[in-house]
Write an enzyme that holds these catalytic residues in place. Sequence first.
Site, PDB file in Angstrom:
ATOM      1  N   GLU A  51       0.774  -1.281  -0.028  1.00 14.66           N
ATOM      2  CA  GLU A  51      -0.470   0.203  -0.019  1.00 14.66           C
ATOM      3  C   GLU A  51       0.875   0.928  -0.134  1.00 14.66           C
ATOM      4  O   GLU A  51       1.652   2.083   0.915  1.00 14.66           O
ATOM      5  CB  GLU A  51      -1.206  -0.349   1.164  1.00 14.66           C
ATOM      6  CG  GLU A  51      -2.205  -1.022   1.345  1.00 14.66           C
ATOM      7  CD  GLU A  51      -2.883  -1.287   0.282  1.00 14.66           C
ATOM      8  OE1 GLU A  51      -3.185   0.110  -0.587  1.00 14.66           O
ATOM      9  OE2 GLU A  51      -3.897  -2.555   0.065  1.00 14.66           O
ATOM     10  N   CYS A 104      -2.564   8.842   1.989  1.00 18.88           N
ATOM     11  CA  CYS A 104      -1.686   8.322   0.573  1.00 18.88           C
ATOM     12  C   CYS A 104      -3.110   8.620   0.198  1.00 18.88           C
ATOM     13  O   CYS A 104      -2.546   8.691  -0.993  1.00 18.88           O
ATOM     14  CB  CYS A 104      -1.781   6.730   1.313  1.00 18.88           C
ATOM     15  SG  CYS A 104      -3.072   5.953   1.786  1.00 18.88           S
TER      16      CYS A 104
END
Length: 517
Positions: free
Chosen positions: A267, A301
């Site tokens: 990720e 993110c």
Amino acid sequence: MKDYNIKKTLEELGIKDINNGLHTGLGWVTTHGDILESFSPNDGQRIAGIRQATWDDYEQVVEKAQQAFKTWRMVPAPKRGEIVRQIGNELRNHKEALGRLVSYEMGKVYQEGLGEVQEMIDIADFAVGQSRQLYGSTMHSEREMHRMFDQYHPLGIVGVISAFNFPVAVWAWNAMIALIAGNVVLWKPSSKVMLSAIATHNIIEKVLRDNDLPEGVLSLVAASSKYVGDDFLKDRRIALVSVTGSTRVGKRVNNIVGARLGKTILELGGNNAIIISQYANLNLALRASIFGATATAGQRCTSTRRLIIHEVVYDLFKEKLVSAYKQLKIGNALDENTHVGPLIDKSAVETFVMAQETVKKTGGKIVYGGEVLEGDPYQSGCYVRPAIAEAENHWEIVQEETFAPLLYLIKYKTIEEAIELHNSVPQGLSSAIFSKNIHETELFLSHVGSDCGIANVNIATNGAEIGGAFGGEKDTGGGRESGSDAWKAYMRRQTNTINYSKELPLAQGIKFDLFEE
């Protein structure tokens, strides 16, 4: 200076002045590394110290995890789900304290800290249901009186490497699903937020003890890469390594784990954009853009990095955006009136400042903000005013992910051009479009639309729910965590064929008559 009940919070969560960096699930083990001090970006004050785990300390907990896996994998999945349910309830009991520590140690505003702990609770609830839905499929065999099906088995030890921006939730997204899948979990948190991880293990220890679980089902190793680094990635005993971090870190992890043919969930970075159409509800788009770009001080993110705005509404929207930015309250994350807290540390501030300098040198313009805030109450040196910049999508600095509240404004003429601009970055995590035109929204969601793992219509790029699989494509790594069928990544798939006839027919009609009975 207001203390925001920090002392009481640390006491409730079992945080001591000096904390050992190794937990077996049932208690702390004396560690032997250097002491790492944790300071709050909110006020610059020391919170506590962590005596880091060394490689020898790590070896102890891995051995316990190996033994625990032999027991845990034999526990029926619904009963594993019951343990996860209890963990979720224990987190509920300490939600306010843990949320406050997350905010104080990391710098996200208190409501976001509470929201992060709520995500832990939510994924626990989700995993309880998932524990009764680890489904395989049945297939019809081409051979008479044969049955085919697939099933899923646990992997072993799942290593979770979490980032500073979500000190506890990322662990939960992985750990709760990994647990119901029959794995044991070893957590290596970011060196910048180790106390939040230590507090989490203090909370869950009660559940593991009350259920007489062996040491090693849920473990923690708090250590910098000086002690536990590449060797952790090379360790064949770690069946799956789940990493949240930058693209650079993810590539390194993938190279090392891949060299031993280990499994990874990556990720990584995002460079997320919102397309704002001339058909958009501009008020909704404005709120989404501000939250997307400034929540967690731009350190998600999924933070919004680019606004791709139709030329017809560009000037109007820019004016609205600047006006709204001027109303943002910047300050201590624990102050209930704060919209934007500090960046994680001074290094992040330097990155923020350097990115703006690059924008200006390349030909861009800082429309608003960008200053480093000093003096009382910004004495930690970690506070900045979120910045808005006009830029071109193809510029190198725009192609990169600046992990700070720096938002780029980019103009477009047609929806096709907007989608091309949107996709023309290396990253592919989250995306959004604001439009009331069904042609545009459906095109954006089609196979010629957004190339991201997450594509939203009329909501922001950040704030994903745990019910959907979370992750992205391209330089974001391709991994998936949390909901949907992401549980499959934490298990090994096995195809089974059963012959209940009295013959031995071969597939594809092959004949192999070697002898007679």
